[in-house]
Write a protein that holds these residues in place. Structure first.
Motif, PDB file in Angstrom:
ATOM      1  N   THR A   1      18.146   3.124 -27.785  1.00  0.00           N
ATOM      2  CA  THR A   1      19.271   2.768 -26.937  1.00  0.00           C
ATOM      3  C   THR A   1      19.649   3.990 -26.106  1.00  0.00           C
ATOM      4  O   THR A   1      19.697   5.116 -26.628  1.00  0.00           O
ATOM      5  CB  THR A   1      20.470   2.247 -27.744  1.00  0.00           C
ATOM      6  OG1 THR A   1      21.556   1.931 -26.844  1.00  0.00           O
ATOM      7  CG2 THR A   1      20.940   3.231 -28.791  1.00  0.00           C
ATOM      8  N   VAL A   2      19.884   3.782 -24.819  1.00  0.00           N
ATOM      9  CA  VAL A   2      20.081   4.886 -23.874  1.00  0.00           C
ATOM     10  C   VAL A   2      21.545   4.958 -23.451  1.00  0.00           C
ATOM     11  O   VAL A   2      22.082   4.003 -22.876  1.00  0.00           O
ATOM     12  CB  VAL A   2      19.182   4.715 -22.634  1.00  0.00           C
ATOM     13  CG1 VAL A   2      19.371   5.901 -21.676  1.00  0.00           C
ATOM     14  CG2 VAL A   2      17.719   4.578 -23.036  1.00  0.00           C
ATOM     15  N   ASP A   3      22.186   6.069 -23.745  1.00  0.00           N
ATOM     16  CA  ASP A   3      23.552   6.342 -23.295  1.00  0.00           C
ATOM     17  C   ASP A   3      23.489   6.946 -21.898  1.00  0.00           C
ATOM     18  O   ASP A   3      22.972   8.046 -21.711  1.00  0.00           O
ATOM     19  CB  ASP A   3      24.219   7.313 -24.278  1.00  0.00           C
ATOM     20  CG  ASP A   3      25.366   8.095 -23.638  1.00  0.00           C
ATOM     21  OD1 ASP A   3      26.023   7.558 -22.732  1.00  0.00           O
ATOM     22  OD2 ASP A   3      25.599   9.247 -24.059  1.00  0.00           O
ATOM     23  N   ILE A   4      24.003   6.187 -20.925  1.00  0.00           N
ATOM     24  CA  ILE A   4      24.136   6.713 -19.563  1.00  0.00           C
ATOM     25  C   ILE A   4      25.598   7.137 -19.398  1.00  0.00           C
ATOM     26  O   ILE A   4      26.488   6.296 -19.206  1.00  0.00           O
ATOM     27  CB  ILE A   4      23.733   5.679 -18.509  1.00  0.00           C
ATOM     28  CG1 ILE A   4      22.286   5.230 -18.743  1.00  0.00           C
ATOM     29  CG2 ILE A   4      23.892   6.246 -17.093  1.00  0.00           C
ATOM     30  CD1 ILE A   4      21.815   4.139 -17.807  1.00  0.00           C
ATOM     31  N   ALA A   5      25.848   8.433 -19.525  1.00  0.00           N
ATOM     32  CA  ALA A   5      27.225   8.932 -19.500  1.00  0.00           C
ATOM     33  C   ALA A   5      27.828   8.690 -18.100  1.00  0.00           C
ATOM     34  O   ALA A   5      27.137   8.786 -17.092  1.00  0.00           O
ATOM     35  CB  ALA A   5      27.233  10.430 -19.815  1.00  0.00           C
ATOM     36  N   ARG A   6      29.118   8.260 -18.031  1.00  0.00           N
ATOM     37  CA  ARG A   6      30.000   8.240 -19.168  1.00  0.00           C
ATOM     38  C   ARG A   6      30.383   6.817 -19.595  1.00  0.00           C
ATOM     39  O   ARG A   6      30.745   6.586 -20.752  1.00  0.00           O
ATOM     40  CB  ARG A   6      31.273   9.046 -18.843  1.00  0.00           C
ATOM     41  CG  ARG A   6      32.098   8.461 -17.716  1.00  0.00           C
ATOM     42  CD  ARG A   6      33.286   9.364 -17.384  1.00  0.00           C
ATOM     43  NE  ARG A   6      33.879   8.921 -16.144  1.00  0.00           N
ATOM     44  CZ  ARG A   6      35.026   9.359 -15.667  1.00  0.00           C
ATOM     45  NH1 ARG A   6      35.703  10.249 -16.365  1.00  0.00           N
ATOM     46  NH2 ARG A   6      35.488   8.941 -14.521  1.00  0.00           N
ATOM     47  N   ALA A   7      30.273   5.861 -18.667  1.00  0.00           N
ATOM     48  CA  ALA A   7      30.662   4.486 -19.012  1.00  0.00           C
ATOM     49  C   ALA A   7      29.742   3.875 -20.058  1.00  0.00           C
ATOM     50  O   ALA A   7      30.132   2.968 -20.784  1.00  0.00           O
ATOM     51  CB  ALA A   7      30.683   3.613 -17.759  1.00  0.00           C
ATOM     52  N   GLY A   8      28.517   4.397 -20.160  1.00  0.00           N
ATOM     53  CA  GLY A   8      27.578   3.839 -21.118  1.00  0.00           C
ATOM     54  C   GLY A   8      27.619   4.480 -22.482  1.00  0.00           C
ATOM     55  O   GLY A   8      26.910   4.029 -23.400  1.00  0.00           O
ATOM     56  N   THR A   9      28.456   5.493 -22.667  1.00  0.00           N
ATOM     57  CA  THR A   9      28.455   6.224 -23.943  1.00  0.00           C
ATOM     58  C   THR A   9      28.935   5.354 -25.095  1.00  0.00           C
ATOM     59  O   THR A   9      28.271   5.231 -26.131  1.00  0.00           O
ATOM     60  CB  THR A   9      29.328   7.488 -23.828  1.00  0.00           C
ATOM     61  OG1 THR A   9      28.782   8.337 -22.809  1.00  0.00           O
ATOM     62  CG2 THR A   9      29.364   8.242 -25.137  1.00  0.00           C
ATOM     63  N   LEU A  10      30.101   4.739 -24.954  1.00  0.00           N
ATOM     64  CA  LEU A  10      30.624   3.875 -26.016  1.00  0.00           C
ATOM     65  C   LEU A  10      29.739   2.647 -26.238  1.00  0.00           C
ATOM     66  O   LEU A  10      29.408   2.333 -27.391  1.00  0.00           O
ATOM     67  CB  LEU A  10      32.067   3.471 -25.700  1.00  0.00           C
ATOM     68  CG  LEU A  10      32.716   2.484 -26.677  1.00  0.00           C
ATOM     69  CD1 LEU A  10      32.738   3.039 -28.093  1.00  0.00           C
ATOM     70  CD2 LEU A  10      34.122   2.119 -26.210  1.00  0.00           C
ATOM     71  N   PRO A  11      29.319   1.920 -25.180  1.00  0.00           N
ATOM     72  CA  PRO A  11      28.423   0.777 -25.405  1.00  0.00           C
ATOM     73  C   PRO A  11      27.146   1.150 -26.144  1.00  0.00           C
ATOM     74  O   PRO A  11      26.703   0.417 -27.039  1.00  0.00           O
ATOM     75  CB  PRO A  11      28.132   0.281 -23.989  1.00  0.00           C
ATOM     76  CG  PRO A  11      29.342   0.650 -23.211  1.00  0.00           C
ATOM     77  CD  PRO A  11      29.761   1.973 -23.765  1.00  0.00           C
ATOM     78  N   SER A  12      26.539   2.288 -25.799  1.00  0.00           N
ATOM     79  CA  SER A  12      25.312   2.688 -26.472  1.00  0.00           C
ATOM     80  C   SER A  12      25.571   3.019 -27.930  1.00  0.00           C
ATOM     81  O   SER A  12      24.765   2.681 -28.813  1.00  0.00           O
ATOM     82  CB  SER A  12      24.690   3.895 -25.765  1.00  0.00           C
ATOM     83  OG  SER A  12      23.475   4.263 -26.383  1.00  0.00           O
ATOM     84  N   GLN A  13      26.695   3.665 -28.215  1.00  0.00           N
ATOM     85  CA  GLN A  13      27.015   3.995 -29.607  1.00  0.00           C
ATOM     86  C   GLN A  13      27.236   2.731 -30.436  1.00  0.00           C
ATOM     87  O   GLN A  13      26.800   2.654 -31.596  1.00  0.00           O
ATOM     88  CB  GLN A  13      28.260   4.881 -29.667  1.00  0.00           C
ATOM     89  CG  GLN A  13      28.641   5.336 -31.070  1.00  0.00           C
ATOM     90  CD  GLN A  13      27.571   6.215 -31.709  1.00  0.00           C
ATOM     91  OE1 GLN A  13      27.042   7.118 -31.069  1.00  0.00           O
ATOM     92  NE2 GLN A  13      27.262   5.954 -32.977  1.00  0.00           N
ATOM     93  N   VAL A  14      27.879   1.724 -29.851  1.00  0.00           N
ATOM     94  CA  VAL A  14      28.075   0.450 -30.542  1.00  0.00           C
ATOM     95  C   VAL A  14      26.726  -0.195 -30.853  1.00  0.00           C
ATOM     96  O   VAL A  14      26.478  -0.660 -31.978  1.00  0.00           O
ATOM     97  CB  VAL A  14      28.952  -0.502 -29.697  1.00  0.00           C
ATOM     98  CG1 VAL A  14      29.002  -1.891 -30.343  1.00  0.00           C
ATOM     99  CG2 VAL A  14      30.354   0.061 -29.550  1.00  0.00           C
ATOM    100  N   CYS A  15      25.839  -0.215 -29.869  1.00  0.00           N
ATOM    101  CA  CYS A  15      24.505  -0.782 -30.081  1.00  0.00           C
ATOM    102  C   CYS A  15      23.737   0.002 -31.130  1.00  0.00           C
ATOM    103  O   CYS A  15      23.066  -0.578 -31.991  1.00  0.00           O
ATOM    104  CB  CYS A  15      23.730  -0.818 -28.767  1.00  0.00           C
ATOM    105  SG  CYS A  15      24.386  -1.965 -27.545  1.00  0.00           S
ATOM    106  N   TYR A  16      23.842   1.315 -31.074  1.00  0.00           N
ATOM    107  CA  TYR A  16      23.150   2.181 -32.026  1.00  0.00           C
ATOM    108  C   TYR A  16      23.599   1.889 -33.463  1.00  0.00           C
ATOM    109  O   TYR A  16      22.786   1.756 -34.383  1.00  0.00           O
ATOM    110  CB  TYR A  16      23.423   3.636 -31.648  1.00  0.00           C
ATOM    111  CG  TYR A  16      22.774   4.673 -32.543  1.00  0.00           C
ATOM    112  CD1 TYR A  16      21.393   4.807 -32.610  1.00  0.00           C
ATOM    113  CD2 TYR A  16      23.564   5.532 -33.294  1.00  0.00           C
ATOM    114  CE1 TYR A  16      20.801   5.772 -33.423  1.00  0.00           C
ATOM    115  CE2 TYR A  16      22.985   6.501 -34.105  1.00  0.00           C
ATOM    116  CZ  TYR A  16      21.606   6.608 -34.163  1.00  0.00           C
ATOM    117  OH  TYR A  16      21.037   7.557 -34.969  1.00  0.00           O
TER     118      TYR A  16
END
Length: 270
Positions: A101-116
């Motif tokens: 799962t790829v965290d694209i900072a910064r809006a994608g950080t929380l979504p990626s952590q949830v998926c992770y």
């Protein structure tokens, strides 16, 4: 084996459209209700981030149900101690599948952590990885956003034969995600099993950009926003008059949308 579990015939409930097979718009009243609340100006911290978590928990489950490989499994239940029939046999998600799962900072950080976190609970954690990309907008002399570039990364290795997820809440123009996908293809090479975007909201412009740049990529979203389209176009099934559909304001924000999610997630208005 009980025959009802020998081959799961799972079908995703989704909205009918004309964007092609790789585009999925979920038909989920619960998620639409929560998403409408998330996009309301009345919602701020901490409720905002909690709603993002709830929605991505739902979205990544939908993706796993449809896109993840399955295998025939045998699992002993607690009743095996009392009966030799205390065994479940059937088709389950293959928990040995490798996923990034790829965290694209910064809006994608929380979504990626949830998926992770969700992936670690279902899959073999040793086969689940989270990468991080920092991206910067590229503007022209008129200060218009014309693209994006990767300005930093922490990538844990190759993506060959892996499922690669890009959880990014707002799919507006598609330039950032297209750049991120190209980065993996061009820099790290290999052939992923699948590359999948997970958006809370996306636009017709986003779909067109991803399909043009990366026709192999699969897209999932909870909602399609095309609020800048005419009344006549809004009365038709999505994609019927794709060239006339629009979900972006002149400033590049999604309409009806929900504003800048990166700012809202972090209470940082820059």
């Amino acid at each position: 084996m009980d025959s009802q579990y020998s081959e799961l015939d799972y079908k995703l409930s989704q909205i009918k459209h004309h964007y092609g097979d790789n585009t999925h718009i979920l038909n989920d009243p619960f998620c639409l209700t929560q998403l409408a609340k998330l996009c309301s100006p009345a919602v701020g911290q901490p409720q905002f981030n909690r709603l993002v978590e709830v929605l991505y928990q739902q979205l990544v489950v939908a993706v796993m149900n449809v896109e993840f490989p399955r295998h025939q499994a045998t699992v002993h239940s607690r009743m095996k101690a009392k009966s030799h029939r205390g065994v479940f046999r059937g088709e389950l998600i293959d928990h040995e599948t490798e996923v990034v799962t790829v965290d694209i900072a910064r809006a994608g950080t929380l979504p990626s952590q949830v998926c992770y976190t969700q992936l670690n609970e279902l899959m073999n954690p040793e086969r689940v990885r989270q990468d991080h990309l920092t991206m910067s907008r590229v503007t022209n002399p008129a200060d218009e956003v014309v693209g994006a570039t990767v300005s930093g990364e922490k990538v844990g290795g190759p993506v060959d034969s892996r499922i690669v997820l890009f959880p990014d809440p707002m799919g507006a123009t598609g330039s950032s995600l297209s750049t991120a996908i190209s980065y993996y293809k061009d820099i790290f090479g290999g052939k992923p099993l699948r590359m999948i975007t997970l958006n809370l909201v996306f636009t017709p412009e986003f779909i067109n950009r991803i399909k043009t740049d990366h026709p192999d990529v699969i897209m999932y979203a909870l909602r399609l926003d095309r609020g800048m389209s005419s009344k006549e176009v809004l009365a038709t099934e999505p994609g019927t008059h794709w060239e006339e559909e629009s979900g972006l304001s002149e400033e590049g924000y999604i309409v009806p949308g929900g504003g800048g999610f990166g700012e809202l997630m972090n209470n940082a208005w820059i």
